[in-house]
Design a protein around this motif. Structure first.
Motif, PDB file in Angstrom:
ATOM      1  N   UNK A 191       0.831  -1.194   0.000  1.00 35.58           N
ATOM      2  CA  UNK A 191       0.000   0.000   0.000  1.00 35.58           C
ATOM      3  C   UNK A 191       0.872   1.251   0.000  1.00 35.58           C
ATOM      4  N   UNK A 192       0.379   2.341  -0.598  1.00 37.79           N
ATOM      5  CA  UNK A 192       1.126   3.587  -0.610  1.00 37.79           C
ATOM      6  C   UNK A 192       1.334   4.134   0.793  1.00 37.79           C
ATOM      7  N   UNK A 193       2.569   4.528   1.094  1.00 37.75           N
ATOM      8  CA  UNK A 193       2.921   4.996   2.431  1.00 37.75           C
ATOM      9  C   UNK A 193       2.561   6.466   2.630  1.00 37.75           C
ATOM     10  N   UNK A 194       2.328   6.846   3.895  1.00 40.66           N
ATOM     11  CA  UNK A 194       2.136   8.241   4.271  1.00 40.66           C
ATOM     12  C   UNK A 194       3.405   8.744   4.950  1.00 40.66           C
ATOM     13  N   UNK A 195       3.675  10.039   4.818  1.00 44.48           N
ATOM     14  CA  UNK A 195       4.815  10.656   5.474  1.00 44.48           C
ATOM     15  C   UNK A 195       4.336  11.578   6.588  1.00 44.48           C
ATOM     16  N   UNK A 196       5.008  11.539   7.740  1.00 50.67           N
ATOM     17  CA  UNK A 196       4.672  12.411   8.861  1.00 50.67           C
ATOM     18  C   UNK A 196       5.954  12.893   9.525  1.00 50.67           C
ATOM     19  N   UNK A 197       5.852  14.046  10.217  1.00 54.46           N
ATOM     20  CA  UNK A 197       6.962  14.600  10.976  1.00 54.46           C
ATOM     21  C   UNK A 197       6.831  14.181  12.431  1.00 54.46           C
ATOM     22  N   UNK A 198       7.976  14.006  13.101  1.00 51.91           N
ATOM     23  CA  UNK A 198       7.932  13.572  14.495  1.00 51.91           C
ATOM     24  C   UNK A 198       9.210  13.971  15.214  1.00 51.91           C
ATOM     25  N   UNK A 199       9.128  13.955  16.536  1.00 53.47           N
ATOM     26  CA  UNK A 199      10.263  14.218  17.419  1.00 53.47           C
ATOM     27  C   UNK A 199      10.752  12.885  17.961  1.00 53.47           C
ATOM     28  N   UNK A 200      12.037  12.614  17.821  1.00 53.52           N
ATOM     29  CA  UNK A 200      12.579  11.385  18.399  1.00 53.52           C
ATOM     30  C   UNK A 200      12.676  11.555  19.914  1.00 53.52           C
ATOM     31  N   UNK A 201      12.023  10.675  20.657  1.00 51.30           N
ATOM     32  CA  UNK A 201      12.037  10.756  22.120  1.00 51.30           C
ATOM     33  C   UNK A 201      12.737   9.558  22.756  1.00 51.30           C
ATOM     34  N   UNK A 202      12.984   8.522  21.964  1.00 51.62           N
ATOM     35  CA  UNK A 202      13.685   7.349  22.493  1.00 51.62           C
ATOM     36  C   UNK A 202      14.266   6.524  21.367  1.00 51.62           C
ATOM     37  N   UNK A 203      15.306   5.765  21.683  1.00 51.31           N
ATOM     38  CA  UNK A 203      15.939   4.903  20.678  1.00 51.31           C
ATOM     39  C   UNK A 203      16.539   3.715  21.416  1.00 51.31           C
ATOM     40  N   UNK A 204      16.285   2.520  20.911  1.00 49.62           N
ATOM     41  CA  UNK A 204      16.830   1.316  21.529  1.00 49.62           C
ATOM     42  C   UNK A 204      17.623   0.522  20.494  1.00 49.62           C
ATOM     43  N   UNK A 205      18.774   0.009  20.923  1.00 54.99           N
ATOM     44  CA  UNK A 205      19.694  -0.705  20.035  1.00 54.99           C
ATOM     45  C   UNK A 205      20.072  -2.058  20.631  1.00 54.99           C
ATOM     46  N   UNK A 206      20.130  -3.059  19.779  1.00 54.96           N
ATOM     47  CA  UNK A 206      20.843  -4.290  20.128  1.00 54.96           C
ATOM     48  C   UNK A 206      22.270  -4.111  19.609  1.00 54.96           C
ATOM     49  N   UNK A 207      23.140  -3.637  20.471  1.00 55.94           N
ATOM     50  CA  UNK A 207      24.505  -3.291  20.046  1.00 55.94           C
ATOM     51  C   UNK A 207      25.330  -4.502  19.655  1.00 55.94           C
ATOM     52  N   UNK A 208      25.100  -5.606  20.350  1.00 59.89           N
ATOM     53  CA  UNK A 208      25.969  -6.760  20.121  1.00 59.89           C
ATOM     54  C   UNK A 208      27.302  -6.578  20.812  1.00 59.89           C
ATOM     55  N   UNK A 209      28.394  -6.890  20.116  1.00 53.98           N
ATOM     56  CA  UNK A 209      29.710  -6.935  20.765  1.00 53.98           C
ATOM     57  C   UNK A 209      30.677  -5.857  20.267  1.00 53.98           C
ATOM     58  N   UNK A 210      30.142  -4.831  19.608  1.00 54.94           N
ATOM     59  CA  UNK A 210      31.014  -3.794  19.081  1.00 54.94           C
ATOM     60  C   UNK A 210      31.882  -3.168  20.168  1.00 54.94           C
ATOM     61  N   UNK A 211      31.280  -2.722  21.238  1.00 53.25           N
ATOM     62  CA  UNK A 211      32.041  -2.058  22.295  1.00 53.25           C
ATOM     63  C   UNK A 211      32.758  -3.071  23.179  1.00 53.25           C
ATOM     64  N   UNK A 212      32.160  -4.241  23.350  1.00 55.87           N
ATOM     65  CA  UNK A 212      32.850  -5.294  24.104  1.00 55.87           C
ATOM     66  C   UNK A 212      34.131  -5.708  23.390  1.00 55.87           C
TER      67      UNK A 212
END
Length: 566
Positions: A400-421
């Motif tokens: 289906x055709x997508x809609x576009x909207x504006x938003x404020x990022x209030x949170x972000x979650x990552x599965x980092x894995x072992x990059x920093x380890x």
């Protein structure tokens, strides 16, 4: 016993007019209502009412983090350069880092985020699998040297953030911690009264196997996301994918060169040939860590440089300049085509599918070529979704055709894995007595951004309109008159405070009722209780700030109603 704040003693200065430099609703209203004050570009002072809102959001975040077993710590904001050198992010962050040297010449930075330091803390404190899993978090000030701070507290150089990190020995444990955070974030934003969307995102320089953003729809938002009206698909535009079906290229004739003088742009080429821009192949030249790379997209689409940068992170992507064409006769400015390119990596959007035929540059001045078939006349080194997403693009899930909207990022979650380890060799002793590399997750909430997002979403024409959970008070009590009204208002305020209701009472002398009412609307406490013309009868007016509904109640009825709602 709840606090009673008397406006006659409160440091607050409301403004009738918007600040001259304010563009967004939150910027205008938070300043006008006396919640924040600009100290410098991107640097804000939180005044008494603003600090209460900030602390109420912090309280909700802390309660929900504690509920999933998070342990709160406080790391320094002043950090040694060596930690970020080890991860490579000292260079990756570029100009966003505040960097400086101490009097002895040692190099430091102000922390933009703390993956490195948390990893080092766990490496120092935890040595066995028996001590894992663990979730650590902090609520702290972060720093980023934004080139163009804007939108009030929404994009500042100094901001409040909750960042948490999970540590485990297995990928299954990482997924469990990720889901715990995801559920906690949903509860947090629901408690705060924030309308939000969870969207797929790209991990970019953070790395890892999966990430999602929590976005608050608002016209002032800096993020664009897509939403499918037919299914539950939602994603940051940088994470939207497109799958093209290979075409049968055998029907196309051989490559034919066309004389196309003075047509270095898609617009001039399409006009010259009388063809739609979609029939042409646009080839944008960029430099990736200094190496020239060609990026192919349909002529009617634009390359999303941010999306390209996320795909290629941590490499630095920049546009080529006129000097880059010097000594490169194979690169003819305005007439580049993928066929015959030498020593140039060719990246293409999936729409440039095998078997599709295009009109594109012939790598000669004033010349283009038609019937240039992907897979026959040129090869694609890497397929990446790099076009700017447009409304109506097909949903990757249902078409289906997508809609576009504006938003404020209030949170972000990552599965980092072992990059920093891996960067810090974070190992613990496993069950078999051998070292096991730890896997990590990273989870952020913009606490000060949440204040701005709530202001954007809940304000009306009169001013701010806070949800009760984070408002600076439960009720704004207005003494609309002289001694009698003020005396009654203060008496009611004390009784409400004793019953656990947070009260902001406007007992200012010499201020007209009209100004007090205007300020009450502007400040945005959920309930407004007025001691006015019927005060002598012991009758007050209770108004709901959001709905505007009013009713007259006796003092006892008003107190009982507000205590019950608490």
């Amino acid at each position: 016993m709840a606090q009673v704040q008397r406006m006659s003693r409160l440091m607050i200065k409301t403004l009738r007019d918007d600040p001259a430099d304010a563009e967004t609703l939150n910027h205008k209203l938070l300043v006008r209502a006396g919640y924040v004050r600009r100290t410098a570009a991107g640097i804000w002072t939180w005044l008494p009412l603003g600090k209460k809102v900030l602390e109420n959001i912090t309280r909700v975040v802390r309660e929900e983090m504690d509920a999933i077993g998070g342990q709160e710590v406080l790391l320094p904001a002043l950090l040694p350069k060596e930690s970020y050198d080890a991860s490579g992010r000292y260079d990756e962050y570029g100009d966003l880092l505040f960097r400086f040297k101490d009097r002895k010449g040692a190099e430091y930075l102000l922390g933009p985020t703390h993956e490195e330091i948390f990893t080092q803390v766990v490496k120092d404190q935890i040595t066995s699998y028996k001590d894992l899993p663990v979730i650590l978090y902090q609520i702290q000030t972060k720093y980023r040297d934004e080139a163009r701070p804007r939108a009030g507290v929404l994009r500042g150089r100094e901001f409040q953030m909750k960042d948490s990190y999970s540590f485990d020995t297995t990928d299954e444990g990482l997924i469990e911690a990720y889901q715990l955070h995801r559920a906690a974030y949903i509860r947090i934003f629901e408690r705060l009264g924030l309308d939000h969307r969870i969207v797929s995102a790209v991990s970019g320089a953070m790395g890892g196997s999966a990430s999602e953003e929590f976005l608050a729809p608002a016209p002032a938002g800096e993020d664009t996301f897509v939403d499918c009206p037919a299914c539950d698909y939602a994603a940051n535009t940088e994470a939207v994918t497109f799958t093209a079906t290979p075409a049968d290229g055998s029907a196309h004739g051989p490559v034919e060169e066309l004389d196309t003088p003075d047509t270095p742009t898609i617009e001039t080429l399409a006009a010259h040939l009388g063809v739609p821009a979609s029939a042409t192949l646009k080839n944008l030249l960029v430099k990736v860590d200094g190496e020239i790379v060609a990026v192919g997209v349909p002529g009617d689409r634009e390359v999303d440089l941010g999306k390209l940068g996320e795909h290629l992170a941590p490499a630095v992507v920049e546009l080529v300049t006129a000097e880059d064409f010097e000594g490169r006769p194979d690169l003819v400015r305005g007439y580049v085509g993928p066929q015959g390119l030498e020593k140039v990596r060719y990246i293409a959007d999936p729409r440039i599918a095998p078997g599709t035929a295009w009109i594109t540059g012939a790598n000669k001045p004033g010349t283009h070529a038609k019937n240039v078939v992907c897979g026959r006349d040129f090869e694609v080194d890497d397929y990446l979704d790099v076009v700017v997403v447009e409304a109506g693009d097909p949903c990757p899930r249902c078409g289906t055709g997508l809609k576009l909207d504006r938003a404020i990022e209030i949170g972000h979650i990552f599965q980092l894995g072992r990059k920093f380890a891996d960067a810090f060799q974070l190992d613990v002793l496993g069950q078999n007595g051998k070292p096991v590399r730890v896997t990590m997750g990273s989870y952020g909430i913009g606490v000060s951004r949440a204040v701005a997002a709530l202001a954007e979403q809940t304000a009306d024409a009169q001013g701010l309109c806070w949800p009760r959970e984070i408002a600076p008070a439960d009720v704004h009590l207005v003494a609309a008159g002289k001694a009698l009204q003020t005396e009654l208002a203060l008496d009611v305020a004390e009784k409400l405070g004793a019953a656990g209701v947070r009260v902001l009472v406007d007992d200012r002398a010499g201020v007209s009722p009209g100004v007090k009412f205007t300020d009450a609307e502007l400040i945005g406490v959920p309930k407004i209780l007025v001691a006015g013309r019927r005060s002598a009868e012991g009758v007050l007016e209770l108004k709901d700030r959001r709905t505007g509904e009013r009713e007259e109640l006796t003092v006892d009825e008003a107190i009982a109603r507000l205590v019950a709602q608490g």
